[in-house]
Design a protein around this motif. Structure first.
Motif, PDB file in Angstrom:
ATOM      1  N   THR A 229      -3.206  57.168  16.533  1.00  0.00           N
ATOM      2  CA  THR A 229      -2.221  56.118  16.296  1.00  0.00           C
ATOM      3  C   THR A 229      -2.971  54.897  15.766  1.00  0.00           C
ATOM      4  OG1 THR A 229      -0.812  56.915  18.076  1.00  0.00           O
ATOM      5  CG2 THR A 229      -0.474  54.646  17.337  1.00  0.00           C
ATOM      6  N   ARG A 230      -2.735  54.561  14.523  1.00  0.00           N
ATOM      7  CA  ARG A 230      -3.446  53.433  13.918  1.00  0.00           C
ATOM      8  C   ARG A 230      -2.590  52.178  14.087  1.00  0.00           C
ATOM      9  NH1 ARG A 230      -3.686  53.818   8.731  1.00  0.00           N
ATOM     10  NH2 ARG A 230      -2.503  55.728   8.418  1.00  0.00           N
ATOM     11  N   LEU A 231      -2.735  51.559  15.240  1.00  0.00           N
ATOM     12  CA  LEU A 231      -2.015  50.321  15.523  1.00  0.00           C
ATOM     13  C   LEU A 231      -3.036  49.263  15.903  1.00  0.00           C
ATOM     14  CD1 LEU A 231       0.483  48.588  15.979  1.00  0.00           C
ATOM     15  CD2 LEU A 231       0.655  49.567  18.287  1.00  0.00           C
ATOM     16  N   PHE A 232      -3.182  48.263  15.055  1.00  0.00           N
ATOM     17  CA  PHE A 232      -4.144  47.192  15.278  1.00  0.00           C
ATOM     18  C   PHE A 232      -3.416  45.851  15.268  1.00  0.00           C
ATOM     19  CE2 PHE A 232      -6.423  50.312  12.428  1.00  0.00           C
ATOM     20  CZ  PHE A 232      -7.012  51.010  13.468  1.00  0.00           C
ATOM     21  N   LEU A 233      -3.732  45.034  16.239  1.00  0.00           N
ATOM     22  CA  LEU A 233      -3.192  43.686  16.312  1.00  0.00           C
ATOM     23  C   LEU A 233      -4.335  42.693  16.144  1.00  0.00           C
ATOM     24  CD1 LEU A 233      -0.849  44.122  19.411  1.00  0.00           C
ATOM     25  CD2 LEU A 233      -0.231  44.314  17.000  1.00  0.00           C
ATOM     26  N   LEU A 234      -4.068  41.649  15.391  1.00  0.00           N
ATOM     27  CA  LEU A 234      -5.074  40.612  15.171  1.00  0.00           C
ATOM     28  C   LEU A 234      -4.449  39.248  15.450  1.00  0.00           C
ATOM     29  CD1 LEU A 234      -8.043  40.370  14.249  1.00  0.00           C
ATOM     30  CD2 LEU A 234      -7.189  39.865  11.964  1.00  0.00           C
ATOM     31  N   PRO A 235      -4.332  38.882  16.741  1.00  0.00           N
ATOM     32  CA  PRO A 235      -3.833  37.534  17.052  1.00  0.00           C
ATOM     33  C   PRO A 235      -4.900  36.501  16.725  1.00  0.00           C
ATOM     34  CG  PRO A 235      -4.478  38.670  19.059  1.00  0.00           C
ATOM     35  CD  PRO A 235      -4.615  39.669  17.944  1.00  0.00           C
ATOM     36  N   TYR A 236      -4.477  35.322  16.325  1.00  0.00           N
ATOM     37  CA  TYR A 236      -5.432  34.271  16.004  1.00  0.00           C
ATOM     38  C   TYR A 236      -4.863  32.915  16.369  1.00  0.00           C
ATOM     39  CZ  TYR A 236      -2.521  34.245  11.777  1.00  0.00           C
ATOM     40  OH  TYR A 236      -1.463  34.224  10.906  1.00  0.00           O
ATOM     41  N   LEU A 257      -0.218  36.045  14.096  1.00  0.00           N
ATOM     42  CA  LEU A 257      -0.530  37.433  14.368  1.00  0.00           C
ATOM     43  C   LEU A 257      -0.463  38.237  13.080  1.00  0.00           C
ATOM     44  CD1 LEU A 257      -0.953  39.695  16.555  1.00  0.00           C
ATOM     45  CD2 LEU A 257       1.537  39.967  16.538  1.00  0.00           C
ATOM     46  N   ASP A 258      -1.510  39.010  12.833  1.00  0.00           N
ATOM     47  CA  ASP A 258      -1.496  40.026  11.785  1.00  0.00           C
ATOM     48  C   ASP A 258      -1.373  41.390  12.453  1.00  0.00           C
ATOM     49  OD1 ASP A 258      -1.859  37.998  10.026  1.00  0.00           O
ATOM     50  OD2 ASP A 258      -3.916  38.483   9.499  1.00  0.00           O
ATOM     51  N   LEU A 259      -0.692  42.295  11.781  1.00  0.00           N
ATOM     52  CA  LEU A 259      -0.463  43.621  12.357  1.00  0.00           C
ATOM     53  C   LEU A 259      -0.755  44.684  11.317  1.00  0.00           C
ATOM     54  CD1 LEU A 259       2.469  44.801  14.557  1.00  0.00           C
ATOM     55  CD2 LEU A 259       2.066  45.976  12.394  1.00  0.00           C
ATOM     56  N   LYS A 260      -1.450  45.750  11.755  1.00  0.00           N
ATOM     57  CA  LYS A 260      -1.658  46.933  10.926  1.00  0.00           C
ATOM     58  C   LYS A 260      -1.164  48.144  11.708  1.00  0.00           C
ATOM     59  CE  LYS A 260      -5.828  45.325   8.498  1.00  0.00           C
ATOM     60  NZ  LYS A 260      -5.398  45.481   7.111  1.00  0.00           N
ATOM     61  N   TYR A 261      -0.344  48.950  11.043  1.00  0.00           N
ATOM     62  CA  TYR A 261       0.201  50.117  11.717  1.00  0.00           C
ATOM     63  C   TYR A 261       0.157  51.317  10.780  1.00  0.00           C
ATOM     64  CZ  TYR A 261       3.520  53.363  13.835  1.00  0.00           C
ATOM     65  OH  TYR A 261       4.102  54.486  14.359  1.00  0.00           O
ATOM     66  N   GLY A 262      -0.413  52.410  11.269  1.00  0.00           N
ATOM     67  CA  GLY A 262      -0.451  53.643  10.498  1.00  0.00           C
ATOM     68  C   GLY A 262       0.855  54.388  10.643  1.00  0.00           C
ATOM     69  N   ILE A 263       1.678  54.350   9.611  1.00  0.00           N
ATOM     70  CA  ILE A 263       2.986  55.008   9.671  1.00  0.00           C
ATOM     71  C   ILE A 263       2.814  56.512   9.840  1.00  0.00           C
ATOM     72  CG2 ILE A 263       5.128  55.408   8.395  1.00  0.00           C
ATOM     73  CD1 ILE A 263       4.607  52.724   6.981  1.00  0.00           C
TER      74      ILE A 263
END
Length: 805
Positions: A229-236, A257-263
């Motif tokens: 599951t490619r779910l990455f959160l980048l809070p700043y 917040l930036d978000l990356k999600y592998g559909i």
């Protein structure tokens, strides 16, 4: 008999080089510590990839035994592991400059290239240098290397008494591969011995071919793994202090917040939920005297990372998103513009991109910018009013890119900008093709673009180009043509300067593929370009140039070029009026450049140039000088000075309506002027280690255009003296930018950045030629602003969080 055996040996060697090497890996359950020691038992039984072959400069030559390279690959349920031993008989000579991420510096280098679909289309490349620094990129043959892409992975480099060792752990979340039980990956390894400027690969890459990603080896043995599951959160969170002569603002706190999600295994969703680009690199502004806007680089990470699909057809200039407002406010004689924003705020943005195992690439980018108003004051009543200069707007890009035969593609691209209300909308649709022969020896590329503008007056236009080239061997050539109609306009989301023309062009080149007695590399090239106004057929541009670029045995770079415009041309853009042109004289110019070996502690770049016009007293000349010094592996400074002078330059300054009832100017005013430009830049870094770096970046720029006399543009395109013009249209622009920063990668993917920045700029009609006073006045100018900011970004991987709980 000896000749026959030699022939057979060479034939077998060539045959071996042309085959894809295969490396077997194995599953492990033992925990591996990434410490650069390779002392776990499981490393001892792994298969070895060796027998590296030189890629550059002596393509095809085997690596020397005393610099042999051995690489092993293991895997578990979460990651793939790479262990590499780079032998070197002189470990003390291994270059190991410490640099920031994605900057190789003057260091030896090891890299692994992985293609999880083994389709020859796209490599995920991971590099470690001898100073323990990381770099990563996505590479395609079409767009080259994209280092704006950043993954989160672990590595350690250690210098030993036999050379140096690299150990890497690349989690599956940093890769792309199918869900099949039995995996076959494309794989290659890379090594650069920096002091010799020699580059080697495990699987041979033949430089005669016009492809890189298709010449990889194969990794076999990976089974029963699942794409994570490619779910990455980048809070700043960012804290800013702004100060200038007019106001001081303390305690500005931002968060987002930036978000990356592998559909799925192929596609990824990237989202900016709350944008903050406060620490983005400043723009290098110039004095722009030409008819076209200045084009700036994109420095915002979201719009630079993983954008290879969105570059298809060259239709996206992402600086339009959140750039200048589309309209300028209108003010009556008794009104004054109090506040006119220079940019539009971005509300949010997302992109979906990826490619299926059948080669279909899909890219979707969408961004929304907010409604922006200017404030105007009535000087009689002191009342304020608002005027919309940019409405709420939606920017959208769709790309469908079908690759086939591992080296060709056809793409459909659509860009659309929709603005709320009765403002201008823009839409561009394109078909783009890039076709290569099976052996990558010939290329046929081109596109067809159609633009539609919905405005007060709807406009439709076409742009198309087609070129054919030979892309392999020592001798290469290319020919092409393009056409653009008068109403083609992609400037809502793209950038385009010239319209209403057709052009023809061609080139031929020669290069050496292996070193000679004097050169490591040598390339000679001739280019010819001609452009014609579509309606009249008048030649707008006619240029031919010859260039030589070379690298000698001591790794110093030399180049020379001659550039000529052998015929008078008709410039339809500089007059800034429809159907008017100015005739440009013939000219000849040239340049040389010298760039000494950056491996040395001291190196220098020197690049003088000149041009002589077939017009009395008209010429230009200048040079750039760039010394650099590496004090040690931690500290280095680079300085660059540029000077350029244009004597008796002719350019537009004004237009006059002799008949006040006419909307078209009757008299177009040019100036005979001298244009002088200076710029000074200084950059440097001090690296405590591969995770902590102090950086400095300074730029001072000054350019002025001093008008000597006014000229009127005649109907035949010639310029005549114009004595009746007295307005001061001199131009002087100077700017100062300074960045002092500290960055610390305190955890994988997580960063603290501290930045102090000051900058100022001014445009004047009166020219002060005292260089020292100009610098002093600029730094003491009321426009000088100061910004201090601290930004913290923390990377959260869903898989790691899940495993902990």
């Amino acid at each position: 008999m000896k000749n026959y055996l030699l022939f057979c040996f060479l034939l077998l060697s060539a045959f071996g080089y042309s085959q894809k090497k295969v490396l077997q890996t194995k599953f492990i359950s033992e925990k591996i510590e990434i410490d650069g020691k390779l002392d776990e038992n499981t490393w001892q039984t792994a298969s070895i990839a060796n027998d590296f072959i030189m890629f550059d400069p002596d393509n095809g030559k085997a690596i020397p035994e005393n610099k042999r390279t051995e690489v092993k690959v293991l895997y578990d349920n979460d990651a793939v592991y790479i262990g590499a031993i780079m032998f070197d008989e002189n470990p003390e000579k291994i270059l190991r400059e410490i640099t920031q991420r994605d900057n190789f510096g003057t260091s030896d280098l090891f890299g692994v290239f992985i293609n999880g679909f083994n389709d020859g289309q796209q490599d995920f490349q991971f590099f470690v240098n001898a100073a323990d620094g990381q770099a990563d990129c996505i590479t395609t043959d079409t767009n080259g290397e994209d280092y704006s892409w950043d993954a989160v992975w672990e590595s350690k480099a250690v210098i030993t008494d036999k050379g140096w060792v690299v150990e890497m752990r690349i989690p599956y979340a940093a890769l792309r591969f199918s869900a099949e039980n039995k995996q076959t990956w494309g794989l290659n390894f890379f090594r650069e011995i920096r002091r010799d400027r020699q580059k080697f690969t495990w699987n041979f890459i033949d430089s005669k071919l016009g492809t890189f990603t298709q010449q990889t080896g194969v990794l076999e043995g990976i089974e029963n793994i699942k794409p994570p599951t490619r779910l990455f959160l980048l809070p700043y969170s960012s804290f800013y202090v702004n100060a200038d002569s007019k106001q001081k603002t303390y305690g500005t706190l931002k968060g987002g917040l930036d978000l990356k999600y592998g559909i799925n295994d192929a596609f990824t969703l990237d989202m900016i939920l709350i944008p903050d680009f406060g620490q983005t690199k400043y723009d290098d502004q110039i004095l722009n005297l030409g008819p076209f806007e200045q084009q700036f680089n994109e420095n915002r990470p979201f719009f630079t990372e993983g954008t290879d699909l969105f570059s298809k057809g060259n239709l996206v200039y992402s600086r339009r998103i959140g750039g200048n407002p589309i309209n300028y406010p209108t003010a009556a004689a008794n009104e004054e513009i109090i506040d006119n924003p220079a940019s539009v705020n971005l509300i949010n943005a997302l992109k979906v991109s990826g490619r299926t195992k059948n080669g279909l690439g899909v890219g979707i980018l969408n961004a929304v910018t907010e409604k922006t108003t200017a404030t105007i004051r009535n000087n009689d009543t002191q009342e304020m009013r608002k005027e919309v200069v940019e409405p709420l707007a939606n920017y959208n890009v769709l790309v469908l890119d079908q690759r086939f035969r591992k080296n060709s593609s056809v793409a459909f691209v659509n860009t659309n900008v929709t603005r709320n209300g009765s403002f201008r909308d823009g839409n561009v649709t394109a078909l783009v093709w890039d076709l290569n022969t099976k052996k990558n020896t010939y290329n046929l590329a081109g596109d067809f673009k159609y633009s539609y503008i919905n405005d007060v007056e709807d406009k439709k236009g076409i742009n198309s180009q087609l070129n054919f080239s030979e892309t392999s061997g020592k001798f290469r050539y290319g020919v092409g043509a393009d056409i653009t109609t008068k109403d083609f306009d992609n400037n809502d989301l793209g950038i385009n300067f010239e319209t209403n023309y057709y052009s023809l062009y061609g080139n031929t080149s020669y290069r050496i593929l292996n070193p000679t007695k004097y050169f490591n590399t040598f390339n000679a090239r001739i280019n010819a370009y001609s452009q014609f106004q579509k309606e009249t057929g008048k030649i707008q541009s006619g240029n031919i140039n010859f260039q030589i670029n070379s690298n000698n045995k001591k790794n110093h770079y030399f180049g020379i070029g001659i550039d000529a415009n052998p015929v008078e041309t008709y410039d339809y853009y500089e007059p800034r009026t429809a159907d008017r042109y100015v005739i440009r004289p013939t000219k000849i110019g040239g340049f040389i450049y010298i760039s000494t070996n950056y491996n040395n502690s001291f190196a220098i770049d020197f690049n003088p140039s000149f041009a002589i016009f077939d017009e009395s007293g008209r010429n230009s000349y200048g040079f750039s000088l760039g010394p650099r010094y590496r004090f040690n592996d931690k500290l280095s400074l680079n300085y660059n000075f540029n000077f350029f002078r244009q004597n008796n330059n002719k350019g537009y300054i004004d237009s006059i309506n002799d008949d006040m009832s006419s909307a078209t100017p009757n008299t177009i005013i040019f100036a005979n002027r001298n244009v002088i430009t200076y710029s000074n830049t200084l950059s440097g870094k001090y690296s405590l280690n591969s995770q902590m770096t102090f950086n400095i970046s300074l730029r001072h720029y000054w350019s002025y255009a001093e008008n000597k006399n006014a000229l009127s543009l005649e109907q035949n395109g010639r310029l005549m003296d114009f004595a009746g013009y007295a307005d001061n249209k001199n131009s002087s622009f100077y700017s100062w930018n300074a960045d002092l920063s500290y960055t610390w990668w305190f955890a994988p993917g997580s960063q603290v950045s501290v930045l102090y920045r000051n900058n100022a700029g001014a445009f004047e009609r009166n020219i002060n030629k005292e260089f020292r006073n100009n610098v002093t006045n600029l730094l003491n100018n009321d426009a000088l602003s100061h910004v201090f900011s601290i930004s913290v970004r923390y990377f959260i991987d869903y898989n790691q969080v899940k495993n902990k709980f």
